[in-house]
Design a protein around this motif. Structure first.
Motif, PDB file in Angstrom:
ATOM      1  N   GLU A 267       0.851  -1.065  -0.151  1.00 29.99           N
ATOM      2  CA  GLU A 267       0.073  -0.268   0.118  1.00 29.99           C
ATOM      3  C   GLU A 267       0.852   1.437  -0.003  1.00 29.99           C
ATOM      4  OE1 GLU A 267      -2.493  -0.348   3.395  1.00 29.99           O
ATOM      5  OE2 GLU A 267      -4.041  -1.804   2.169  1.00 29.99           O
ATOM      6  N   GLY A 268       2.332   1.063   0.006  1.00 26.14           N
ATOM      7  CA  GLY A 268       3.134   2.036  -0.027  1.00 26.14           C
ATOM      8  C   GLY A 268       3.635   2.571   1.084  1.00 26.14           C
ATOM      9  N   TYR A 269       3.356   2.049   2.387  1.00 26.99           N
ATOM     10  CA  TYR A 269       3.710   2.424   3.565  1.00 26.99           C
ATOM     11  C   TYR A 269       5.040   1.876   3.872  1.00 26.99           C
ATOM     12  CZ  TYR A 269      -1.105   4.373   4.057  1.00 26.99           C
ATOM     13  OH  TYR A 269      -2.267   4.959   3.802  1.00 26.99           O
ATOM     14  N   SER A 270       5.992   2.959   4.359  1.00 28.27           N
ATOM     15  CA  SER A 270       7.350   2.382   5.022  1.00 28.27           C
ATOM     16  C   SER A 270       7.151   1.663   6.325  1.00 28.27           C
ATOM     17  CB  SER A 270       8.342   3.604   5.052  1.00 28.27           C
ATOM     18  OG  SER A 270       8.507   4.152   3.715  1.00 28.27           O
ATOM     19  N   ARG A 271       7.690   0.571   6.570  1.00 23.44           N
ATOM     20  CA  ARG A 271       7.711  -0.197   7.735  1.00 23.44           C
ATOM     21  C   ARG A 271       8.945  -0.924   7.897  1.00 23.44           C
ATOM     22  NH1 ARG A 271       2.602  -0.598   9.061  1.00 23.44           N
ATOM     23  NH2 ARG A 271       0.870  -0.376   7.199  1.00 23.44           N
ATOM     24  N   LEU A 272       9.410  -0.816   9.230  1.00 22.42           N
ATOM     25  CA  LEU A 272      10.591  -1.567   9.825  1.00 22.42           C
ATOM     26  C   LEU A 272      10.561  -3.029  10.255  1.00 22.42           C
ATOM     27  CD1 LEU A 272      13.211   0.135  10.175  1.00 22.42           C
ATOM     28  CD2 LEU A 272      12.931   0.194  12.644  1.00 22.42           C
ATOM     29  N   TYR A 273      11.593  -3.516   9.675  1.00 22.99           N
ATOM     30  CA  TYR A 273      11.494  -4.988   9.770  1.00 22.99           C
ATOM     31  C   TYR A 273      12.649  -5.493  10.529  1.00 22.99           C
ATOM     32  CZ  TYR A 273       7.600  -4.949   6.494  1.00 22.99           C
ATOM     33  OH  TYR A 273       6.245  -4.910   5.917  1.00 22.99           O
ATOM     34  N   GLN A 274      12.631  -6.758  11.084  1.00 21.86           N
ATOM     35  CA  GLN A 274      13.663  -7.439  11.823  1.00 21.86           C
ATOM     36  C   GLN A 274      13.850  -8.756  11.448  1.00 21.86           C
ATOM     37  OE1 GLN A 274      15.282  -6.190  15.954  1.00 21.86           O
ATOM     38  NE2 GLN A 274      14.385  -8.169  16.330  1.00 21.86           N
ATOM     39  N   VAL A 275      15.018  -9.205  11.009  1.00 19.61           N
ATOM     40  CA  VAL A 275      14.985 -10.742  10.587  1.00 19.61           C
ATOM     41  C   VAL A 275      16.351 -11.355  11.187  1.00 19.61           C
ATOM     42  CG1 VAL A 275      16.237 -10.169   8.537  1.00 19.61           C
ATOM     43  CG2 VAL A 275      15.092 -12.338   8.738  1.00 19.61           C
ATOM     44  N   PRO A 276      16.404 -12.479  11.890  1.00 14.53           N
ATOM     45  CA  PRO A 276      17.595 -13.084  12.443  1.00 14.53           C
ATOM     46  C   PRO A 276      18.596 -13.262  11.597  1.00 14.53           C
ATOM     47  CG  PRO A 276      15.723 -14.023  13.235  1.00 14.53           C
ATOM     48  CD  PRO A 276      15.134 -13.284  12.267  1.00 14.53           C
ATOM     49  N   PHE A 277      19.892 -13.243  11.882  1.00 10.14           N
ATOM     50  CA  PHE A 277      21.152 -13.970  11.057  1.00 10.14           C
ATOM     51  C   PHE A 277      20.783 -15.308  10.888  1.00 10.14           C
ATOM     52  CE2 PHE A 277      23.495  -9.947  12.855  1.00 10.14           C
ATOM     53  CZ  PHE A 277      23.508  -9.455  11.657  1.00 10.14           C
ATOM     54  N   GLY A 278      21.529 -15.873   9.895  1.00 13.41           N
ATOM     55  CA  GLY A 278      21.283 -17.435   9.503  1.00 13.41           C
ATOM     56  C   GLY A 278      20.321 -17.675   8.784  1.00 13.41           C
ATOM     57  N   GLY A 279      19.229 -16.981   8.551  1.00 14.68           N
ATOM     58  CA  GLY A 279      18.150 -17.310   7.778  1.00 14.68           C
ATOM     59  C   GLY A 279      17.103 -18.250   8.327  1.00 14.68           C
ATOM     60  N   GLY A 280      16.159 -18.748   7.897  1.00 11.89           N
ATOM     61  CA  GLY A 280      15.014 -19.693   8.241  1.00 11.89           C
ATOM     62  C   GLY A 280      13.774 -19.290   8.882  1.00 11.89           C
ATOM     63  N   SER A 281      14.016 -17.817   9.392  1.00  9.85           N
ATOM     64  CA  SER A 281      12.988 -17.270  10.038  1.00  9.85           C
ATOM     65  C   SER A 281      12.397 -16.161   9.326  1.00  9.85           C
ATOM     66  CB  SER A 281      13.283 -16.592  11.364  1.00  9.85           C
ATOM     67  OG  SER A 281      13.795 -17.744  12.294  1.00  9.85           O
ATOM     68  N   PRO A 282      11.076 -15.873   9.261  1.00 11.52           N
ATOM     69  CA  PRO A 282      10.530 -14.634   8.407  1.00 11.52           C
ATOM     70  C   PRO A 282      10.726 -13.746   9.123  1.00 11.52           C
ATOM     71  CG  PRO A 282       8.762 -15.868   9.632  1.00 11.52           C
ATOM     72  CD  PRO A 282       9.979 -16.703   9.895  1.00 11.52           C
ATOM     73  N   PRO A 283      10.701 -12.436   8.488  1.00  8.56           N
ATOM     74  CA  PRO A 283      10.952 -11.105   8.988  1.00  8.56           C
ATOM     75  C   PRO A 283       9.926 -10.618   9.747  1.00  8.56           C
ATOM     76  CG  PRO A 283      11.372 -11.060   6.558  1.00  8.56           C
ATOM     77  CD  PRO A 283      10.773 -12.549   6.822  1.00  8.56           C
ATOM     78  N   THR A 284       9.744 -10.038  10.958  1.00  8.46           N
ATOM     79  CA  THR A 284       8.724  -9.424  11.688  1.00  8.46           C
ATOM     80  C   THR A 284       8.942  -7.921  11.713  1.00  8.46           C
ATOM     81  OG1 THR A 284      10.201  -9.680  13.709  1.00  8.46           O
ATOM     82  CG2 THR A 284       8.415 -11.461  12.963  1.00  8.46           C
ATOM     83  N   GLU A 285       7.570  -7.272  11.743  1.00  6.87           N
ATOM     84  CA  GLU A 285       7.662  -5.878  11.702  1.00  6.87           C
ATOM     85  C   GLU A 285       8.018  -5.276  13.440  1.00  6.87           C
ATOM     86  OE1 GLU A 285       4.820  -1.818  10.644  1.00  6.87           O
ATOM     87  OE2 GLU A 285       4.231  -3.963  10.493  1.00  6.87           O
ATOM     88  N   ILE A 286       8.822  -4.297  13.417  1.00  5.60           N
ATOM     89  CA  ILE A 286       8.785  -3.616  14.731  1.00  5.60           C
ATOM     90  C   ILE A 286       8.691  -2.403  14.685  1.00  5.60           C
ATOM     91  CG2 ILE A 286      10.907  -5.315  15.109  1.00  5.60           C
ATOM     92  CD1 ILE A 286      12.845  -3.092  14.516  1.00  5.60           C
ATOM     93  N   LEU A 287       8.186  -1.749  15.814  1.00 14.03           N
ATOM     94  CA  LEU A 287       7.782  -0.298  15.988  1.00 14.03           C
ATOM     95  C   LEU A 287       6.525  -0.049  15.236  1.00 14.03           C
ATOM     96  CD1 LEU A 287      11.467   1.376  16.233  1.00 14.03           C
ATOM     97  CD2 LEU A 287       9.930   0.699  18.265  1.00 14.03           C
ATOM     98  N   ALA A 288       5.850  -0.777  15.001  1.00  9.63           N
ATOM     99  CA  ALA A 288       4.717  -0.662  14.217  1.00  9.63           C
ATOM    100  C   ALA A 288       3.949   0.645  14.610  1.00  9.63           C
ATOM    101  CB  ALA A 288       3.902  -1.920  14.182  1.00  9.63           C
ATOM    102  N   ASP A 289       3.722   0.911  15.814  1.00 14.93           N
ATOM    103  CA  ASP A 289       2.897   1.787  16.155  1.00 14.93           C
ATOM    104  C   ASP A 289       3.562   3.136  16.293  1.00 14.93           C
ATOM    105  OD1 ASP A 289       0.781   0.225  16.637  1.00 14.93           O
ATOM    106  OD2 ASP A 289       1.462  -0.367  18.732  1.00 14.93           O
ATOM    107  N   GLU A 290       4.734   3.132  15.782  1.00 14.08           N
ATOM    108  CA  GLU A 290       5.741   4.397  15.595  1.00 14.08           C
ATOM    109  C   GLU A 290       5.693   5.131  14.566  1.00 14.08           C
ATOM    110  OE1 GLU A 290       6.913   6.181  18.323  1.00 14.08           O
ATOM    111  OE2 GLU A 290       7.131   4.768  19.894  1.00 14.08           O
TER     112      GLU A 290
END
Length: 649
Positions: A267-290
């Motif tokens: 939808e064109g909204y900038s969001r911040l994501y975090q993903v662990p090193f090593g792979g295998g886990s999907p990214p998760t959004e952080i500070l979504a309410d900021e």
């Protein structure tokens, strides 16, 4: 200043001395580059560097932070300095820029190139240009990825362009402009390639951790916007497609176990994501309410330590409780001013603080947190006394369609806020905003008797992303009427006389000024456009060509400006014959952001239509008015033009 959780030791400033009260300061007091422009701390906190005027000369000065004894001073004149950064405690990296002609074979005629200059702290030692002794490297920086201590040696990590070689005779040439990641050993001036450049048709960036290790690489395809992030071992971390290329590496996660990146969603909204090193886990959004302006990183290892929260006045937030407590104490100590921590050591033992706002034309302090003491180290405009700063406040109003808006109102010192003549001063960008800070241009007009209003129209960055996206496709439309709605609201409260208004602006603000007397009518007595856009279709064609007809750029331009079929309807140049007020056009000859021809073509159109206008060329000046002489030339002409057609008295 009172003592509110902190002792402020405000001795005489190291740089700058207060003027004595008299009549209004000369325009040069506003138009000159600040007497104090920037400051940098070494990671130990033992060394301080400032960019300031001393003895009438602009210099970079290095100090021992404990004793405040100078180590070295280097006169820099009108060099365009973009950043200063310590290399340990032994030397300073100064990043400069200059406009250069590119010649045949490039998609644009000129470009702004950055260079790194290494200044040893010990007087007499040679000042060096980064890559100057490496003939195989272009002497330019294409990104600063940090300075790290690697095996006891200070090393800089830069985007650098390796030159092609025609034969064994060291005949080097510019083969392409895709940067490699280059490590430079400052002590031995040796370079080594850390990572190859992107493939043709792609862009690449890196995240460098502690010890100089590349922990993540981002590649983006310019034709499709497809992107991928991998870690140092080549493990896939995240991917996606963004037709505008709106994705980037932000930091290493706070605990050091992940990569933080930002990306626009569908939808064109900038969001911040975090993903662990090593792979295998999907990214998760952080500070979504900021709503974020930027992230803060530890200068030693790129770990994320906090962020700047967007608001009418942006707020600094830190994850560590002690660091956050210090930030709040600083805010309380300088209550009533806009305060920003500008630089700090990794442990926050030393912090550089900048304040500005009412009765403060810009002050810089060095804080030692152990003693909770702040020392005044410089003033930006010592010629302007506290009582000569025009009162600054936020003025709220509504747009015609009911959207809540605000802007910054600056009043002339010592005058009643009633039926004042006004200068409307919209910001550039348009992805930017104004806040309650000392603004040299606004204050210059206020000192001459004008109210000045800087509207944060829809599309500005002082509110959430919905507000910013509300500006898409609204050049010359609702973004334009938001500006004039502010004038009407001020008039309705009796603060200004709407019959005594001019509109002045630079870049996008210059476009607003031109549109205010061509697309709109009956509002302004005059218009001043500094490096303003006059023809949106020309802007589209120019930027599209400069970026090699990239699909990402085309998508971004259409998103911001709207369909190309409608650009002629909102191009002031094509409505020059309908101009209803005199226009002053000012443009830097070396502008690489808004081409000079945007103003010359507007001038031609006004001339053909027999409309009153003036044109001022600023020789050797860029888009940002980086030189004092030409900035003063601009300010003098702009103020005189407004005074002629809209006298303050």
């Amino acid at each position: 200043m009172g003592r509110i959780g902190m002792t402020l030791v405000v001795a005489s400033a190291l740089i700058g001395a207060a003027a004595s009260a008299a009549e209004a300061p000369p325009l040069e007091a506003y138009g000159n580059l600040p007497s104090f422009e920037d400051a940098a701390l070494s990671q130990t906190g033992n060394s301080l560097a400032v960019l300031a005027v001393q003895g009438g000369q602009r210099k970079v000065i290095m100090f021992d932070a404990a004793t405040m004894q100078p180590k070295r001073a280097l006169t820099v004149g009108d060099t365009k300095i973009r950043d200063i950064e310590w290399i340990g405690d032994e030397a300073l990296l100064m990043v400069t820029s200059q406009t250069e002609d590119l010649g045949f074979g490039f998609t644009t005629n000129q470009a702004e190139f950055e260079r790194g200059v290494v200044i040893p702290a010990k007087a007499g030692e040679e000042v060096r240009v980064v890559f100057d002794k490496n003939r195989s490297m272009l002497r330019a920086l294409r990104g600063d990825y940090g300075i790290r201590e690697v095996d006891g040696r200070w090393t800089g990590f830069f985007g650098g362009i390796r030159l092609g070689q025609r034969n064994d005779n060291h005949d080097y040439y510019l083969e392409h402009t895709r940067p490699s990641l280059i490590a430079l050993d400052f002590g031995q001036e040796r370079v080594r390639s850390v990572s190859d450049p992107a493939r043709e048709g792609e862009r690449r960036s890196w995240l460098v951790g502690g010890g100089g290790k590349v922990v993540a690489t981002l590649d983006i395809r310019e034709d499709t916007g497809a992107w991928q992030i991998v870690d140092a071992s080549g493990n896939h971390l995240a991917d996606g497609t963004n037709t505008g290329g709106d994705v980037g590496l932000a930091a290493i996660g706070h605990d050091g176990s992940s990569v933080v990146y930002w990306a626009e969603d569908e939808e064109g909204y900038s969001r911040l994501y975090q993903v662990p090193f090593g792979g295998g886990s999907p990214p998760t959004e952080i500070l979504a309410d900021e709503s974020l302006v930027e992230t803060y990183r530890d200068p030693s290892d790129n770990r994320m330590i906090g962020y700047l929260r967007r608001g009418t006045t942006d707020e600094q937030v830190f994850f560590d409780a002690d660091k956050q407590a210090l930030a709040e104490k600083i805010g309380r100590a300088f209550k009533g001013r806009t305060t920003r921590m500008m630089a700090w050591t990794p442990n926050f033992s030393h912090v550089i603080v900048n304040t500005t706002g009412n009765q403060d034309s810009g002050s810089w302090f060095l804080l030692t947190s152990a003693q909770l003491k702040a020392r005044l180290i410089g003033e930006e405009r010592p010629q302007i006394l506290a009582e000569e700063v025009g009162p600054i406040s936020t003025f709220a109003y509504k747009a015609q369609d009911g959207l809540d808006l605000d802007g910054i109102l600056t009043l002339p010192p010592g005058r009643e806020a009633k039926n004042l003549p006004i200068v409307i001063l919209p910001h550039g960008g348009p992805g930017s905003h104004d806040e309650e800070r000392f603004d040299w241009w606004a204050q210059a007009y206020a000192s001459r008797g004008y109210a000045v209003f800087q509207p944060n129209f829809r599309g500005s960055t002082n509110r959430d992303q919905d507000f910013q996206r509300a500006g898409y496709g609204q050049w010359g439309r609702k973004m334009q009427s938001d500006v004039s709605d502010g004038l009407a609201a001020l008039a309705a409260q009796g603060i200004v006389d709407p019959r005594r208004a001019c509109v002045v602006g630079a870049s996008y603000g210059g476009y607003v000024a031109l549109a205010g007397v061509t697309l709109q009518h009956g509002l302004y007595r005059c218009a001043v456009s500094v490096a303003g856009v006059s023809d949106l279709d020309l802007m589209f064609r120019t930027e599209n060509a400069e970026y090699g007809y990239s699909k990402m750029i085309k998508h971004s331009l259409i998103e911001e400006l709207g369909p190309r079929s409608g650009l002629r309807e909102t191009s002031p140049r094509l409505f020059a014959a309908q101009a209803d007020a005199p226009i002053l056009l000012i443009h830097g000859r070396d502008d690489t952001v808004v081409p000079y021809e945007q103003s010359t073509k507007m001038a031609d159109a006004l001339k053909d239509a027999g409309k009153p206008f003036e044109f001022l060329e600023l020789r050797e000046e860029d888009h940002w008015l980086s030189r004092a002489d030409t900035r003063n030339q601009m300010l003098a002409a702009a103020v005189a033009f407004v005074e002629r057609y809209n006298p303050a008295e």
